[in-house]
Scaffold this active site. Structure first.
Site, PDB file in Angstrom:
ATOM      1  N   ASN A  51       4.360   4.566   3.746  1.00 54.27           N
ATOM      2  CA  ASN A  51       5.085   3.552   2.967  1.00 54.27           C
ATOM      3  C   ASN A  51       5.702   4.210   1.742  1.00 54.27           C
ATOM      4  O   ASN A  51       5.047   4.328   0.715  1.00 54.27           O
ATOM      5  CB  ASN A  51       4.133   2.432   2.518  1.00 54.27           C
ATOM      6  CG  ASN A  51       3.429   1.773   3.696  1.00 54.27           C
ATOM      7  OD1 ASN A  51       3.910   1.832   4.813  1.00 54.27           O
ATOM      8  ND2 ASN A  51       2.311   1.141   3.430  1.00 54.27           N
ATOM      9  N   LYS A  75     -15.398   3.346   9.458  1.00 56.64           N
ATOM     10  CA  LYS A  75     -14.480   2.299   9.003  1.00 56.64           C
ATOM     11  C   LYS A  75     -14.959   1.746   7.671  1.00 56.64           C
ATOM     12  O   LYS A  75     -16.150   1.741   7.371  1.00 56.64           O
ATOM     13  CB  LYS A  75     -14.487   1.135  10.003  1.00 56.64           C
ATOM     14  CG  LYS A  75     -14.014   1.460  11.389  1.00 56.64           C
ATOM     15  CD  LYS A  75     -12.533   1.672  11.468  1.00 56.64           C
ATOM     16  CE  LYS A  75     -11.738   0.387  11.270  1.00 56.64           C
ATOM     17  NZ  LYS A  75     -10.288   0.628  11.413  1.00 56.64           N
ATOM     18  N   ASP A 100       0.852  -1.194   0.000  1.00 54.19           N
ATOM     19  CA  ASP A 100       0.000   0.000   0.000  1.00 54.19           C
ATOM     20  C   ASP A 100       0.886   1.241   0.000  1.00 54.19           C
ATOM     21  O   ASP A 100       1.153   1.851   1.027  1.00 54.19           O
ATOM     22  CB  ASP A 100      -0.952  -0.002   1.198  1.00 54.19           C
ATOM     23  CG  ASP A 100      -2.080   1.024   1.018  1.00 54.19           C
ATOM     24  OD1 ASP A 100      -2.047   1.774   0.019  1.00 54.19           O
ATOM     25  OD2 ASP A 100      -2.977   1.069   1.871  1.00 54.19           O
ATOM     26  N   SER A 124      -5.028   8.670  19.830  1.00 56.14           N
ATOM     27  CA  SER A 124      -4.063   8.910  18.765  1.00 56.14           C
ATOM     28  C   SER A 124      -3.194  10.068  19.251  1.00 56.14           C
ATOM     29  O   SER A 124      -3.556  10.749  20.221  1.00 56.14           O
ATOM     30  CB  SER A 124      -4.759   9.284  17.467  1.00 56.14           C
ATOM     31  OG  SER A 124      -5.434   8.171  16.919  1.00 56.14           O
ATOM     32  N   HIS A 175       4.593   4.739  13.313  1.00 56.42           N
ATOM     33  CA  HIS A 175       3.422   5.170  12.517  1.00 56.42           C
ATOM     34  C   HIS A 175       2.082   4.806  13.134  1.00 56.42           C
ATOM     35  O   HIS A 175       1.040   5.297  12.694  1.00 56.42           O
ATOM     36  CB  HIS A 175       3.512   4.664  11.083  1.00 56.42           C
ATOM     37  CG  HIS A 175       2.941   3.291  10.850  1.00 56.42           C
ATOM     38  ND1 HIS A 175       3.289   2.199  11.609  1.00 56.42           N
ATOM     39  CD2 HIS A 175       2.063   2.840   9.936  1.00 56.42           C
ATOM     40  CE1 HIS A 175       2.634   1.132  11.153  1.00 56.42           C
ATOM     41  NE2 HIS A 175       1.890   1.490  10.153  1.00 56.42           N
TER      42      HIS A 175
END
Lengths: 141, 479
Positions: free
Chosen positions: B328, B478, B96, B383, B402
Site C-alpha cells: 500500500n 497468526k 495500512d 504462496s 498482492h
C-alpha cells in the site's frame, strides 16, 4: 438498545441502535470492541474521557471510534461501557463528549479476537428510523 | 465489462470517467467480481470506475485479479498520476500504509525440520509479538519514533535488530527518501511507541514455508531458492501509526478539496493536487508510514531469525533476505506513457511492484532477471514467488497482484468455520497454526479466500509477473 456486527467482504461492519443518536453511537462502540474481545469479560474499572469533532454528523462516528482505538493503543486498554453526551452541531462542525469505561487488556481473560485498526467511511450511515437511531460503518481489521 | 484480450477485461468510458478501467482476470475471477457486484452498490467495479474519474490518471485505472471491494479504491488497484495535473488519493494508499511481505531464506530443507516442527512453532509463537494489544520488545521514545519514520529499516539495523545486507534487498533499500516525521501527528507517533516489531492481527502472519515447486530455474538460482528449502515470510505493515496517518489525512484532504475545485464520488477518495501543500504533506507522511513498516518488518525478521538460530544452531548470516515488497504505497517512479518516459506518482493499493529486468530500482543481484515478487496465499494453501517483467512495465506501471483476495466476509467465515476446526484440519495436512485468538483463525480460514492458483495463473499468463516458485506453509503464526 442493541449492537451487532455485519458482513463486509474483507473487514467487519459495526452497527449500534438506540433510542437516541448518542445511544446508537455508544452501542456502535460496543460493537467495535465486541469484534476485538468478549466485552462481557471487560470490567468497567477505569474511565477515560475525550471530545471528538468532525465536519458532519456521519464523519463524527468514525472519528469517535478512532479516538477509542487511539486510547486502546496508547493506554493498552479495552472498553465495555460507553457514554456519549452533547452530540450536536456547533459552529462549523459537529461534536460530542465521550466517556468510556474499561481496563487494561488481558489476553488471558478477554478472549482476544481480531484487532480493529481503523473505523472507516465505508457503509457509513447515521440515520433516524421509526424505532430510534442507527449508527454503522465498516472497521478495517 | 467487456473482454479486451484473453486476460484483460475492460470497463469502457462512461459518465465522468477520464480513462477506461482494466481488470486482469479469467472467467473464475470475473465470476467472483460479478458476484460481488450483484450483492451491492459498494463493489469493486464501481470503485474502479470512481478511481477512473480522478484527474491526472494515466492510461487506465487498473485492477488486478485479487480485487475486492476496499476503501474508496478497490483492493488490488493501481493508479499512476501525472505529477502536474494529478492528485494524491487517500483510497489508493489506504489505512495500512506499506503493508507488505518480507521473506528470508534458510539453508535448511523439510527433512531438517522433521521432529522439530512443534519446537520451532512454539519458539516463533513465543518470540514474535502478535495479536491484539501485544506490545513489542523494543520501546521507543518520541525522538526514536521520528528516527524510525525518517530512516526506516536502517534504524533497526543500526540498533542490532537486523542485518546490514538486508537493506539492499528491500524496496527503496528499506528507507524511502522524503519522509518527514514533522508531518505525522503526535497521536500517530504515540500509537507506535510500543508497536515496533509487532505483527498485529487480521491477515498478518509469520509463516515458515517450504519450496514445493520451481518453475524457473534461472530466476530461482538468482533468488537463492531450491526445492524443499525452508523459507520464512512475514506479512504486516505500519500498525496503528499508518492507520492514524490515514485517518488524520483523510480529514486534511477532505477539507482541502473545495479549495482546488475537486469533488469525488466517495469520501475515501479524498485527494489533493500532488504539488499542493496538503498533497506534499500527505505524501511525506505516507513516506514516513512506509519507513515505519520497513522498520517493523525488519525487526520481525530479526526476531524470526533468532528462533532459527536457537532451534537449528544457525547464524543470522546463513539466512539471507530474499526480498521485501510493499503493498500500500505511493511512489515516484519513471514509466513510459505515449512513447515518452516520465515521472509519475504510482499509487498501489493492495498491489505489488513488479519491476522487470534492467530497472535500476531492482537490486543488482536480481537486475538481470527482474525483482522478486512475493505473493502471500492463505495459511492452508500455496504462496508464490514470482519475478517482475517487462510486460508489467509496459502495461501496469510495473505492478502485479498482492495475494489471493477474500471471497467471504469475516462474519460469514465465523458462521462457517470454528478456529479449532481450522487448526485441526490444517494439522491433518501437516500445517501447524499458532494463533492468539481462535476467532481470528476462523476468520482467516483458507476457504474464505479466492483460489490462489487461479489468481497467479492470470498474472503469469498475462505476463505482468512470471512464476518462479510455489511454496507451501508448514508453520503459521497468526496475530
Amino acid at each position: 438498545m442493541s449492537y451487532e456486527l455485519f458482513e463486509h467482504r474483507a473487514d467487519i461492519g459495526v452497527r449500534g441502535k438506540g433510542k437516541t443518536c448518542e445511544q446508537a453511537f455508544e452501542e456502535c462502540a460496543k460493537a467495535m470492541f465486541s469484534a476485538m474481545v468478549d466485552v462481557e469479560r471487560v470490567a468497567p474499572k477505569k474511565k477515560v474521557q475525550f471530545d471528538a469533532h468532525a465536519s458532519d454528523l456521519e464523519a463524527l462516528l468514525p472519528e469517535f471510534l478512532n479516538n477509542l482505538l487511539y486510547v486502546r493503543d496508547v493506554q493498552g486498554m479495552v472498553f465495555s461501557r460507553f457514554e456519549v453526551k452533547d452530540l450536536r452541531q456547533g459552529p462549523g462542525q459537529w461534536g460530542l463528549k465521550a466517556s468510556a469505561w474499561g481496563e487494561k487488556f488481558d489476553p488471558n481473560r478477554h478472549e482476544p479476537k481480531t484487532e480493529v485498526k481503523a473505523a472507516t467511511f465505508y457503509q457509513l450511515s447515521v440515520r433516524k428510523t421509526p424505532q430510534g437511531f442507527v449508527a454503522e460503518c465498516v472497521v478495517d481489521v | 465489462m467487456r473482454q479486451a484480450s484473453e486476460w484483460v477485461w475492460e470497463l469502457p468510458m462512461s459518465g465522468q470517467m477520464r480513462v477506461p478501467g482494466r481488470v486482469y482476470a479469467n472467467p473464475y475471477i470475473v465470476g467472483h467480481v460479478l458476484d460481488e457486484v450483484k450483492k451491492g452498490e459498494w463493489n469493486p467495479l464501481t470503485q474502479l470506475k470512481n478511481v477512473a474519474c480522478l484527474p491526472g490518471l494515466q492510461k487506465y485505472a487498473l485492477a488486478l485479479p485479487d480485487l475486492h471491494v476496499g476503501y474508496g479504491a478497490c483492493i488490488g488497484s493501481v493508479g499512476a498520476m501525472d505529477l502536474q495535473e494529478g492528485v494524491i488519493v487517500f483510497g489508493l494508499v489506504g489505512y495500512d500504509i506499506n503493508c507488505g511481505l518480507q521473506t528470508f531464506v534458510t539453508p535448511l530443507t523439510r527433512k531438517d525440520v522433521k521432529g522439530k516442527e512443534e519446537r520451532l512453532a512454539e519458539e516463533l509463537y513465543r518470540v514474535v509479538p502478535a495479536g491484539l494489544g501485544i506490545g513489542g520488545k523494543v520501546r521507543l521514545d518520541k525522538d526514536r519514533v521520528d528516527e524510525v519514520l525518517e530512516r526506516g529499516a536502517h534504524y533497526a539495523v543500526e540498533n542490532g535488530l537486523g542485518l546490514k545486507e538486508d537493506l539492499e534487498l528491500m524496496e527503496e533499500k528499506g528507507c524511502i527518501r522524503g519522509a518527514n516525521a514533522a508531518n505525522v501527528s503526535p497521536e500517530a507517533k504515540a500509537r507506535f511507541e510500543k508497536q515496533l516489531g509487532t505483527l498485529g492481527s487480521g491477515n498478518h502472519y509469520c509463516e515458515v514455508q517450504y519450496v514445493e515447486q520451481i518453475y524457473d530455474e534461472e530466476a530461482a538460482k538468482a533468488f537463492g531458492l531450491f526445492r524443499d528449502q525452508l523459507i520464512v515470510s512475514i506479512h504486516c505493515g505500519s500498525r496503528g501509526l499508518g492507520h492514524q496517518v490515514g485517518s488524520d489525512y483523510l480529514k486534511v484532504l477532505e477539507k482541502a478539496m473545495p479549495g482546488y475545485g475537486l469533488t469525488v464520488p466517495d469520501r475515501e477518495l479524498a485527494c489533493a493536487p500532488i504539488q499542493s501543500e496538503e498533497g506534499q504533506r500527505y505524501l511525506s507522511a505516507v513516506y514516513a508510514g512506509i519507513n515505519c513498516a520497513f522498520a517493523n518488518r525488519e525487526v520481525l525478521t530479526h526476531l524470526a531469525r533468532t528462533c532459527f538460530e536457537k532451534t537449528f544452531e544457525l547464524k543470522a548470516e546463513e539466512m539471507p533476505m530474499l526480498y521485501g515488497v510493499a503493498h500500500n504505497t505511493a511512489k515516484l517512479e519513471r514509466h513510459r506513457v505515449d512513447g515518452r518516459e516520465k515521472e509519475l506518482l504510482v499509487q498501489r493499493k493492495g498491489a505489488t511492484r513488479s519491476f522487470g529486468p534492467g530497472r535500476e530500482e531492482v537490486p543488482e543481484k536480481y537486475r538481470k532477471v527482474g525483482q522478486p515478487v512475493i505473493i502471500g496465499g492463505t495459511m492452508g494453501t500455496a504462496s508464490y514467488i514470482l519475478k517482475g517483467t517487462r510486460t508489467a512495465m509496459e502495461e501496469t506501471f510495473g505492478s502485479t497482484v498482492h495475494g489471493a483476495g477474500r471471497t467471504m466476509s469475516r462474519v460469514g467465515a465465523l458462521k462457517q468455520w470454528t478456529g479449532k476446526g481450522v487448526v485441526d484440519e490444517l494439522a491433518r495436512r501437516g500445517i501447524i497454526i499458532k494463533g492468539h485468538g481462535l476467532k481470528g483463525i476462523a476468520e482467516e480460514a483458507p476457504g474464505a479466500y479466492k483460489d490462489i492458483d487461479q489468481v497467479i495463473d492470470v498474472v503469469h499468463h498475462a505476463g505482468i509477473s512470471s512464476k518462479v516458485a510455489r511454496v507451501r506453509p508448514l508453520i503459521c503464526v497468526k496475530g
